[in-house]
Every structure is written in structure tokens, then in C-alpha cells.
Design an enzyme around this catalytic site. Structure first.
Site, PDB file in Angstrom:
ATOM      1  N   ASP A 181       0.816  -1.210   0.000  1.00  0.00           N
ATOM      2  CA  ASP A 181       0.000   0.000   0.000  1.00  0.00           C
ATOM      3  C   ASP A 181       0.852   1.262   0.000  1.00  0.00           C
ATOM      4  O   ASP A 181       2.063   1.226   0.241  1.00  0.00           O
ATOM      5  CB  ASP A 181      -0.901   0.029   1.242  1.00  0.00           C
ATOM      6  CG  ASP A 181      -1.975  -1.047   1.211  1.00  0.00           C
ATOM      7  OD1 ASP A 181      -2.277  -1.550   0.112  1.00  0.00           O
ATOM      8  OD2 ASP A 181      -2.500  -1.376   2.288  1.00  0.00           O
ATOM      9  N   TYR A 192       6.136 -10.093   7.621  1.00  0.00           N
ATOM     10  CA  TYR A 192       6.008  -8.650   7.779  1.00  0.00           C
ATOM     11  C   TYR A 192       6.436  -8.254   9.183  1.00  0.00           C
ATOM     12  O   TYR A 192       6.314  -9.044  10.130  1.00  0.00           O
ATOM     13  CB  TYR A 192       4.556  -8.211   7.579  1.00  0.00           C
ATOM     14  CG  TYR A 192       4.069  -8.224   6.153  1.00  0.00           C
ATOM     15  CD1 TYR A 192       4.154  -7.082   5.357  1.00  0.00           C
ATOM     16  CD2 TYR A 192       3.510  -9.366   5.599  1.00  0.00           C
ATOM     17  CE1 TYR A 192       3.692  -7.087   4.046  1.00  0.00           C
ATOM     18  CE2 TYR A 192       3.055  -9.384   4.291  1.00  0.00           C
ATOM     19  CZ  TYR A 192       3.149  -8.237   3.523  1.00  0.00           C
ATOM     20  OH  TYR A 192       2.697  -8.244   2.229  1.00  0.00           O
TER      21      TYR A 192
END
Length: 244
Positions: A52, A110
Site C-alpha cells: 500500500d 512482515y
């Protein structure tokens, strides 16, 4: 024809995510222009994942097909010579033609970085999420245990996600603190749109007493995004490792 597997790192602050868009600057657009310049032909790259706007990557993989005989070391050096300072290639290797940066991927890791202090850290701006509240790490770790394993994560993905299959497997979810830096590390076989940020936001809700750790299984069962926590801000998130 050669197939090259390339690892890169980037700071996502200036970009509207990885994937190329018509009216916004993205990491893919910038990298493709530099790759095309070095290979002296218009070239497309295939990324391992979307990220994003504002999200960073410590290790991002893309693959590229080329008939050029450029050595892999020269490929890295040449492209790094044209890339802006917030993107850098780390390595390049020749792989079989059936390798695909996205479809060959077996899992990802992540990390989400939180600057947990009353005062802002100007050197962490756009790189860590500033969170002033005291953090009860043991409470958050208790909630984190419920995410590990194979579950339907429909409650933990963006309403914009067009996914019929929302079952994913989380291998590990840990929370560590060193000084003012809190690191939330999560690995799994795949992630839905905004899934990591929503899990982080839900853990922060647990910390704030808005929900209890034992509420997590019921939130999963409801398969309703509105039952889970907020979507944590993008700039604390990093794609940390990609597994093949």
C-alpha cells in the site's frame, strides 16, 4: 531467454504502493524505467506482492525476463546507478524459466514498527507508528496467540478486498520491545488486503481495553470486518522477507 530473480529494498513514503497506476507514482513504475534503461528495451517486471501507499520493504522480490546477456552483478550495479535514493537492488540471480515472483512464493514475513513514547522521534517519522499509550505486551501476546494457525481471516481484511477464499495460515506472531521500539513480527503463507495492519490495529484495541484477548476467536467466527480493530497506519509496516 533468461529469467532473473531480483531482491530489492525500498522506503515507500514517496510512492502510492508497489503496483503501477495511471495517475500516481509507484515503485514498479520507477524500477521498470531503470530496468528498461539498463537493458536498452522496454521491460516489465513481475512483483511478489502489492504494497500500500507508504508501506516499506526490507526485502521485496521481482522477476524479469530478458534475452540480454548482462551479468547479474552488472545488472544490479547498473540499475542502482539510476534508481532514486529510496530504492535499492540487493541481489540478482538467474533462475529457471518457470520461476514466478508471485506464484512461486511460499510465504512472507512482515514487521510492524511502533515508536512507543510520549514524545515523537523525528528520525522515525514515516518509518514507525508513534503510539503514546503504555503497552501491555503480555496482554497483547495473549491475543496474538489466537491468530496463529489456519483460520478464516475475513474479519481482518479490508472491505475492498475481492476475495472468495479468506482462509490463511499464520506461522508465527511475536511482539518484542527494545527501548521505545516495539516490533510486531508476523509470518504466514499469504496475507489478505490490509490484513497485517488490521491485526495490528486489533492488538492495539486489546491494549486499550476495547476488546479482550479471548474475544479474538468470536471476531473470527463473525467474518465481519466491523468487529475487528482499526487499520493501523501504513508507515509502520514493512515487507520483511519473502520465502521461496
Amino acid at each position: 531467454m533468461r529469467n532473473l530473480k531480483v531482491l530489492m529494498t525500498y522506503k515507500g513514503t514517496a510512492y502510492h504502493g508497489y503496483q503501477k497506476q495511471e495517475n500516481a507514482l509507484t515503485v514498479q513504475e520507477v524500477v521498470e524505467k531503470c530496468v528498461s534503461r539498463v537493458l536498452n528495451t522496454e521491460t516489465s517486471i513481475t512483483g511478489c506482492s502489492r504494497t500500500d501507499t507508504g508501506v516499506h520493504a526490507n526485502q521485496y522480490c521481482f522477476s524479469v525476463l530478458t534475452d540480454r546477456e548482462i551479468p547479474t552483478r552488472n545488472f544490479v550495479r547498473g540499475i542502482n546507478g539510476y534508481l532514486p535514493s529510496d530504492i535499492s537492488l540487493l541481489s540478482c540471480e538467474e533462475v529457471p524459466l518457470d520461476f514466478h515472483a508471485r506464484f512461486s512464493c511460499k510465504g512472507k514475513e512482515y514487521i510492524y514498527l511502533i515508536h512507543n513514547s510520549e514524545c515523537r522521534n523525528p528520525f522515525a517519522e514515516d518509518l514507525q507508528y508513534h503510539y503514546r499509550r503504555t503497552m501491555n505486551l503480555e496482554l497483547m501476546r495473549k491475543a496474538a496467540e489466537y491468530f496463529v494457525g489456519t483460520h478464516d481471516f475475513r474479519s481482518f481484511c479490508s472491505a475492498a478486498a475481492d476475495k472468495t477464499d479468506t482462509v490463511r495460515t499464520i506461522y508465527d506472531l511475536s511482539i518484542e520491545k527494545e527501548g521505545d521500539l516495539v516490533t510486531i513480527r508476523i509470518s504466514g503463507n499469504g496475507f489478505l488486503y490490509n490484513m497485517v495492519r488490521i491485526i495490528v490495529g486489533t492488538l492495539l484495541w486489546v491494549n486499550e481495553g476495547k476488546i479482550l484477548p479471548d474475544d479474538i476467536p468470536e471476531i473470527m467466527k463473525k467474518a465481519d470486518r466491523t468487529c475487528a480493530g482499526k487499520t493501523a497506519q501504513a508507515h509502520g509496516l514493512y515487507l520483511n522477507r519473502v520465502f521461496y
